[in-house]
Design a protein around this motif. Structure first.
Motif, PDB file in Angstrom:
ATOM      1  N   ASN B 123       0.844  -1.191   0.000  1.00 56.95           N
ATOM      2  CA  ASN B 123       0.000   0.000   0.000  1.00 56.95           C
ATOM      3  C   ASN B 123       0.882   1.246   0.000  1.00 56.95           C
ATOM      4  O   ASN B 123       2.023   1.184   0.454  1.00 56.95           O
ATOM      5  N   THR B 157     -12.309   3.364  10.989  1.00 60.90           N
ATOM      6  CA  THR B 157     -11.321   3.398   9.910  1.00 60.90           C
ATOM      7  C   THR B 157     -10.424   4.609  10.082  1.00 60.90           C
ATOM      8  O   THR B 157     -10.754   5.539  10.837  1.00 60.90           O
ATOM      9  N   ASP B 167      -9.185   4.816   3.537  1.00 53.49           N
ATOM     10  CA  ASP B 167     -10.417   4.263   4.082  1.00 53.49           C
ATOM     11  C   ASP B 167     -10.220   2.795   4.438  1.00 53.49           C
ATOM     12  O   ASP B 167     -10.881   1.919   3.901  1.00 53.49           O
ATOM     13  N   THR B 168      -9.266   2.505   5.327  1.00 53.45           N
ATOM     14  CA  THR B 168      -9.055   1.114   5.745  1.00 53.45           C
ATOM     15  C   THR B 168      -9.291   1.010   7.245  1.00 53.45           C
ATOM     16  O   THR B 168      -9.193   1.993   7.972  1.00 53.45           O
ATOM     17  N   LYS B 169      -9.598  -0.216   7.660  1.00 55.71           N
ATOM     18  CA  LYS B 169      -9.884  -0.469   9.066  1.00 55.71           C
ATOM     19  C   LYS B 169      -8.646  -0.168   9.921  1.00 55.71           C
ATOM     20  O   LYS B 169      -7.523  -0.446   9.500  1.00 55.71           O
ATOM     21  N   ASP B 243      -3.148  -4.041   5.148  1.00 57.24           N
ATOM     22  CA  ASP B 243      -3.856  -2.923   5.765  1.00 57.24           C
ATOM     23  C   ASP B 243      -3.440  -2.676   7.208  1.00 57.24           C
ATOM     24  O   ASP B 243      -3.804  -1.656   7.796  1.00 57.24           O
TER      25      ASP B 243
END
Lengths: 434, 349
Positions: B123, B157, B167-169, B243
């Protein structure tokens, strides 16, 4: 009611045609239930075997490359100017190797690049040259071709743990080092050899110089102390409690306490060892002697409980027969009961010792979780043990320690399997049936 | 067989107790303390043992607090000579030392360590502020409307925390409370973030224990996962789950730059330069404490300190920098070199 009567009754009822039908109907259901249950059992075994295989495969596949180390061939000129005869032990050995590397790649001039070039050879190479020169002083003034270990990052590269396609900035081995490595490799100057260092030296912060022998020697010293103390004390206690002591409240109390001790978390024994052996008796920290004493406390209840169970399983008729022909109580115990109980006692002892071999928690308190380079030579030298070494390596940032951790686990597993095999052998050898 | 074993055991115990009473002097340096300093101190100890006539020092990894406790337990051969710490010695610890007769302690600052928030290279790198860290990880955060009260952390998030974040946990793998890294992270990152709320900052003077509870309590609803002391394990988990974010020492990032990347905090990337300059906010100094009364009694203490404080060890190009320790600026190195050389004890008020 005997069997024929049962059959008779069943026949009587079958004449009405109901019972046998019910039995026949339920029969297939009962057989099915049995088959189902067998299958559950098989699935359970397959699952546990699967996990065991997974464990072994992952450890072996990660660990076996550590048994090989990459070496590089270099020509070192043992310059008499650098090696004055009276100061051989403190001479500038790194300089010799740096010079040899520079002469091989004369085009390298930048300081940063030079540092990268020198960094490809392990610092263990310096000690190797030093040892070689100190052993044979006649070599000074000649050029020697030697195989020296490479740095851990280059070793990882040779073993395929470094992806050449990642951008240079993110890689621990730089492009220029890759080029040098390939040039050496093409010239046949790179070779993988059996990693003897791993089995002969102590711990090190350089993965390529670290070995398991220091920890293994420590483990052996600890186990010798544990065995020599816990076996006689444990067996004597068990024989007395089982054969000589009369039933009283005191014996009950001792029994409850021994059973409790077997369930005490091992770290508690470490705290006890710290308070008694180190602070009160003033024994040295980090010593295998203290480690053995602490593990003795831990294995004693296991040995006592196993020995008592073994003694209990000797049939009373043997005692009665011995007493009947006039043997004394002691003769009965040592000539007849004890030899019959010995296989069980030995099994219990070896299980206790195997547990002691894999223990780290109590050793933390008495200073055996430590970085120790020198291989211990006596019971009071500071040392560490195998499981602690595994723990320390697992926590090291260098990637080459990952495979060494798994290799050390393999060595520990091999030792455990060997002791358990010994237990089986001894049991078969001494086992008697009646 | 029994007779043999009994005789052997008896002979053995007498022999060992005899050797123990014989070996009254200790001829190696005994070092205890922080697991963060351990990899650095171990390199120096090894180098020292191999290149000098002294024996290799014994180095125990006990954690900063445990190490100082052992160090302060008294003067004498059975007590350690040097304690490493990833924080400064506390006044209460100095008092304890004094009670046990350890009056003169020499403090040597050895370098810096950065605590990084890193994630997989799959990422793009994150850029967060300490305020974001606090809002993402604290158990209770200030009410979103701006009122001076606390609510249970509602953020699910990273985008909830700050709209510029992905917008990831929120899934952070970090060390357990027993770790010095956790202490430092909570103190530097979380407290630093909490202080951006002025009313919390004011609370420090009024109600210190409440202030600490707000700043130092990490949420327990699954967003922060205690991953144990093993940082290699965290790196493996980060690789498997792109993530997730991991918290560990800078040296682990340095060794694994092909797999993971550090998030910049307050605009500064975690690297040698920014940590050494003090720009990167989540960094801490590392210390070594030496018992002055042992110098000269145990052979090698002075020489060990000299090896540690030499430029080839803790300098900008030294071997400690290769292992991931961040060197101090030159002036600071000189100051501590002189303190160490002339054995200047510290004064802690």
């Amino acid at each position: 009611m005997n069997n024929s009567e049962y059959k008779q009754k069943a026949l009587d009822k079958s004449s009405s045609g109901r019972t046998i039908e019910m039995v026949n109907k339920s029969l297939s259901r009962r057989y099915k239930a049995e088959r189902r249950f067998r299958r559950y059992g098989q699935v359970a075994i397959i699952i546990s075997l699967g996990f065991l295989c997974l464990l072994f495969i992952s450890i072996i596949s990660k660990g076996y490359p550590a048994f090989y180390q990459t070496f590089i061939q270099i020509d070192v000129f043992l310059d008499p100017d650098v090696l004055p005869k009276d100061k051989l032990s403190t001479a500038n050995y790194p300089g010799l190797i740096k010079k040899s590397l520079s002469s091989e790649f004369p085009e390298v001039e930048l300081r940063r690049e030079k540092k990268q070039l020198y960094g490809m050879v392990s610092i263990g190479a310096y000690y190797q040259i030093r040892k070689m020169v100190m052993k044979n002083r006649d070599m000074i003034g000649t050029t020697q071709t030697v195989w020296v270990p490479v740095d851990d990052d280059i070793d990882m590269l040779a073993k395929g743990h470094i992806d050449r396609n990642t951008p240079e900035l993110e890689r621990r081995v730089k492009d220029i080092q890759l080029a040098w490595f390939d040039r050496w490799d093409k010239a046949g100057k790179i070779k993988k050899r059996f990693n003897t260092t791993f089995f002969t030296s102590g711990d090190s912060r350089e993965p390529e110089m670290s070995g398991i022998w220091g920890a293994m020697a420590g483990s052996l010293y600890v186990l010798v102390v544990t065995l020599l103390l816990s076996f006689p004390i444990g067996v004597a206690a068990a024989v007395y409690l089982e054969e000589f002591a009369s039933k009283s409240r005191w014996v009950d109390l001792i029994e409850v306490n021994i059973n409790n001790l077997a369930a005490v978390p091992s770290i508690v024994f470490g705290l006890l060892g710290l308070a008694i052996f180190i602070n009160f008796f003033g024994l040295p920290r980090s010593a295998p002697l203290v480690g053995g004493l602490v593990l003795t406390l831990m294995t004693l209840p296991i040995i006592i409980i196993a020995s008592r169970a073994a003694l209990q399983s000797v049939p009373p008729s043997i005692r009665q027969a011995a007493l009947g022909v006039g043997a004394s109580k002691m003769q009965t115990v040592f000539h007849h009961v004890f030899p019959l109980a010995l296989p069980g006692i030995l099994t219990g002892t070896i299980i206790g010792i195997s547990r002691a071999l894999g223990e780290t928690a109590p050793l933390l308190m008495i200073g055996m979780v430590a970085f120790i380079v020198d291989v211990p030579g006596s019971f009071t030298d500071p040392s560490t043990v195998l499981p602690v070494q595994i723990y320390l390596w697992a926590d090291s940032p260098e990637r080459a320690f990952v495979e060494r951790t798994s290799a050390a686990i393999l060595v520990l597993l091999a030792l455990l399997i060997a002791t358990n095999f010994l237990a089986v052998l001894l049991r078969n050898r001494f086992e008697r049936r009646w | 067989m029994i007779r043999i074993i009994v005789v052997l055991a008896a002979a053995f115990t007498t022999f060992t107790f005899w050797t123990c009473t014989q070996s009254e002097s200790r001829n190696y340096v005994s070092i205890v303390g922080s697991s963060t300093v351990y990899p650095f101190a171990a390199v120096v100890a090894e180098q020292f043992g191999r290149t000098t006539r002294f024996r290799t020092p014994i180095l125990e990894s006990t954690g900063s607090g445990g190490g100082i406790k052992l160090f302060c337990s008294g003067v004498g051969l059975e007590h350690p000579d040097i304690a490493n710490a990833s924080r400064r010695i506390k006044k209460s610890e100095v008092d304890r030392c004094r009670e046990n007769g350890v009056n003169e302690i020499i403090e040597v600052k050895i370098g810096y360590d950065g605590i990084v928030l890193a994630s997989s290279r799959k990422n793009p790198p994150m850029s967060i502020s300490r305020k974001d860290i606090f809002l993402a990880l604290a158990k209770e955060i200030p009410d979103l409307s701006g009122a001076e009260k606390l609510i249970a952390n509602p953020h699910k998030t990273w985008k909830d925390v700050n709209s510029s974040l992905p917008d990831t946990k929120i899934e952070v793998l970090g060390p357990p409370p027993t770790s010095g890294t956790r202490d430092a992270f909570v103190e530097l990152a979380m407290e630093g973030g909490a202080k951006t709320f002025s009313w919390i900052k004011d609370l420090k003077k009024k109600d210190k224990s409440r202030y600490k509870a707000i700043c130092h309590t990490i949420r327990e609803d699954g967003a922060f996962i205690e991953a144990g002391e093993n940082d290699n394990l965290i790196i493996q988990k980060l690789e498997a789950n792109p993530d997730a974010v991991g918290i560990f020492g800078f040296s682990f990032l340095e060794q694994n730059t092909d797999k993971i990347q550090g998030s910049s905090v307050d605009g500064f990337e975690p690297n040698f330069g920014s940590i050494a300059k003090g720009d990167y906010p989540v960094s801490r100094p590392l210390f070594m404490y030496v018992k002055k009364s042992h110098v000269g009694v145990i052979p090698g203490i002075k020489n060990y300190i000299e090896e540690f404080t030499s430029d080839k060890a803790w300098g900008e190009d030294g071997y400690l920098a290769d292992k991931g320790m961040i060197p101090m600026p030159k002036e600071e190195r000189e100051k501590y070199y002189n303190d160490a050389r002339y054995l200047v004890p510290i004064e802690i008020k």
